[in-house]
Scaffold this motif. Structure first.
Motif, PDB file in Angstrom:
ATOM      1  N   LEU A 172      36.121  40.293  47.278  1.00 54.35           N
ATOM      2  CA  LEU A 172      37.425  40.908  47.011  1.00 54.35           C
ATOM      3  C   LEU A 172      37.662  41.990  48.063  1.00 54.35           C
ATOM      4  CD1 LEU A 172      38.939  41.958  43.629  1.00 54.35           C
ATOM      5  CD2 LEU A 172      38.757  43.653  45.450  1.00 54.35           C
ATOM      6  N   ASP A 173      38.820  41.904  48.726  1.00 59.41           N
ATOM      7  CA  ASP A 173      39.170  42.893  49.747  1.00 59.41           C
ATOM      8  C   ASP A 173      40.298  43.786  49.227  1.00 59.41           C
ATOM      9  OD1 ASP A 173      39.983  44.383  51.889  1.00 59.41           O
ATOM     10  OD2 ASP A 173      40.070  42.709  53.305  1.00 59.41           O
ATOM     11  N   PRO A 174      39.965  45.034  48.839  1.00 59.52           N
ATOM     12  CA  PRO A 174      40.989  45.922  48.259  1.00 59.52           C
ATOM     13  C   PRO A 174      42.072  46.282  49.270  1.00 59.52           C
ATOM     14  CG  PRO A 174      38.775  46.824  47.954  1.00 59.52           C
ATOM     15  CD  PRO A 174      38.656  45.697  48.932  1.00 59.52           C
ATOM     16  N   TYR A 197      43.495  40.120  39.364  1.00 57.39           N
ATOM     17  CA  TYR A 197      42.917  40.812  40.522  1.00 57.39           C
ATOM     18  C   TYR A 197      42.296  42.146  40.090  1.00 57.39           C
ATOM     19  CZ  TYR A 197      42.737  43.772  44.646  1.00 57.39           C
ATOM     20  OH  TYR A 197      42.311  44.663  45.599  1.00 57.39           O
ATOM     21  N   LEU A 223      39.152  41.598  37.980  1.00 61.55           N
ATOM     22  CA  LEU A 223      38.016  41.205  38.818  1.00 61.55           C
ATOM     23  C   LEU A 223      37.492  42.401  39.607  1.00 61.55           C
ATOM     24  CD1 LEU A 223      36.161  38.990  39.975  1.00 61.55           C
ATOM     25  CD2 LEU A 223      37.898  38.591  41.740  1.00 61.55           C
ATOM     26  N   LYS A 224      38.425  43.188  40.123  1.00 57.06           N
ATOM     27  CA  LYS A 224      38.019  44.353  40.910  1.00 57.06           C
ATOM     28  C   LYS A 224      37.179  45.306  40.058  1.00 57.06           C
ATOM     29  CE  LYS A 224      39.773  48.059  43.758  1.00 57.06           C
ATOM     30  NZ  LYS A 224      40.825  49.058  43.821  1.00 57.06           N
ATOM     31  N   ARG A 265      31.659  42.368  46.565  1.00 61.08           N
ATOM     32  CA  ARG A 265      31.124  41.003  46.594  1.00 61.08           C
ATOM     33  C   ARG A 265      30.244  40.743  45.389  1.00 61.08           C
ATOM     34  NH1 ARG A 265      30.702  39.221  52.086  1.00 61.08           N
ATOM     35  NH2 ARG A 265      31.313  40.908  53.474  1.00 61.08           N
ATOM     36  N   VAL A 279      31.928  35.246  45.665  1.00 65.06           N
ATOM     37  CA  VAL A 279      33.228  35.893  45.487  1.00 65.06           C
ATOM     38  C   VAL A 279      33.322  37.177  46.314  1.00 65.06           C
ATOM     39  CG1 VAL A 279      34.804  36.950  43.811  1.00 65.06           C
ATOM     40  CG2 VAL A 279      33.457  34.939  43.164  1.00 65.06           C
ATOM     41  N   ARG A 312      44.258  43.233  49.142  1.00 66.59           N
ATOM     42  CA  ARG A 312      44.447  42.730  47.779  1.00 66.59           C
ATOM     43  C   ARG A 312      44.201  41.232  47.710  1.00 66.59           C
ATOM     44  NH1 ARG A 312      48.706  44.950  43.497  1.00 66.59           N
ATOM     45  NH2 ARG A 312      48.006  47.076  43.472  1.00 66.59           N
ATOM     46  N   SER A 313      43.166  40.794  48.391  1.00 65.13           N
ATOM     47  CA  SER A 313      42.913  39.347  48.395  1.00 65.13           C
ATOM     48  C   SER A 313      41.513  39.041  47.890  1.00 65.13           C
ATOM     49  CB  SER A 313      43.097  38.793  49.804  1.00 65.13           C
ATOM     50  OG  SER A 313      42.153  39.399  50.674  1.00 65.13           O
ATOM     51  N   VAL A 314      41.351  37.811  47.405  1.00 64.16           N
ATOM     52  CA  VAL A 314      40.072  37.356  46.863  1.00 64.16           C
ATOM     53  C   VAL A 314      39.744  36.019  47.510  1.00 64.16           C
ATOM     54  CG1 VAL A 314      38.871  36.587  44.763  1.00 64.16           C
ATOM     55  CG2 VAL A 314      40.476  38.527  44.655  1.00 64.16           C
ATOM     56  N   SER A 315      38.476  35.839  47.875  1.00 59.66           N
ATOM     57  CA  SER A 315      38.064  34.529  48.372  1.00 59.66           C
ATOM     58  C   SER A 315      36.807  34.081  47.649  1.00 59.66           C
ATOM     59  CB  SER A 315      37.845  34.566  49.891  1.00 59.66           C
ATOM     60  OG  SER A 315      36.786  35.445  50.200  1.00 59.66           O
TER      61      SER A 315
END
Ligand code: CA
Length: 234
Positions: free
Chosen positions: A142-144, A163, A166-167, A136, A140, A147-150
């Motif tokens: 990111l859920d590894p 992705y 950003l990760k 976080r 923002v 593989r999603s971003v909110s």
């Protein structure tokens, strides 16, 4: 069939290369499955999911890139590691393959030893992703695992390269990264793409982040860093 060994799917239509690759992979402890075109590869993938796919670019029925696009679009297969095997060595083709979701890229002719070491490196890079914690920064998340971003709780559309970028940035906050460092850490040691490619992906990443675009800051003359929401940047 060696059901106790992890399986690698080789999608390649040149028998000499299949033979060479199978020999090297068996020696390295993998079992292999071979598909000579895109449609039979897709059948193999529907049957069971291998540990990795080695994917030729030029195949008799469709291009390997088309198969790659189908793999990335299928939720069950989206995270499957894929290395492109190809005779193409043009810079633009490399970028295209990586943009479309290839994890690595090896140009023919290659040594079997190099292929195996790249495969191992890729699996090492992938392993920590399982059961990983959310990353976080401000709005923002990111859920590894998925593989999603909110952003502010709303899912955003994001390309695979963006992705990964950003990760990496979220995992290494409060640091300024040069373009060369980002290329090395995000795209892998072996990939020779130009540093300005990083700028293209940063632009796309900012666009994907929408309201949170100012999260990724340019450090003039150096590279990029994440802004700290506590400083009031967001
Ligand atoms: Ca071929």
């Amino acid at each position: 069939m060696n059901s106790d060994k992890p399986e690698i799917l080789i999608v390649e239509d040149e028998p000499a290369i299949v033979q060479l690759v199978e020999y090297a992979l068996h020696a390295a402890g993998w079992s292999t499955r071979v598909a000579g075109d895109v449609s039979s590869a897709w059948e193999c993938l529907r049957e069971r999911i291998p540990q990795m796919v080695l994917l030729d670019w030029m195949l008799p029925d469709e291009s390997g890139l088309r198969l790659l696009a189908r793999i990335r679009a299928e939720p069950r297969l989206a995270a499957l590691p894929v290395i492109m095997l190809t005779a193409k060595s043009m810079e633009e083709d490399k970028i295209e393959g990586l943009d479309r979701g290839a994890d690595d890229y090896i140009t023919k002719p290659f040594s079997p030893r190099e292929l195996v070491s790249r495969m191992r490196a890729l699996l090492r890079r992938r392993l920590p992703e399982h059961g990983e914690a959310l990353l976080r920064n401000g709005p923002v998340v990111l859920d590894p695992n998925t593989r999603s971003v909110s952003v502010n709780g709303r899912p955003v559309e994001i390309g695979l390269s963006e992705y990964r970028l950003l990760k990496y940035l979220l995992a290494h906050p409060k640091r300024v990264h040069t373009r060369a460092q980002l290329l090395d850490r995000v795209w892998g040691d072996h990939v020779e793409i130009e540093e300005r490619t990083v700028d293209v992906h940063v632009l796309r990443l900012r666009k994907a982040l929408g309201d949170a675009e100012s999260l990724v800051k340019t450090v003039r003359g150096v590279g990029y860093t994440l802004s700290n929401p506590q400083d009031g940047d967001l």
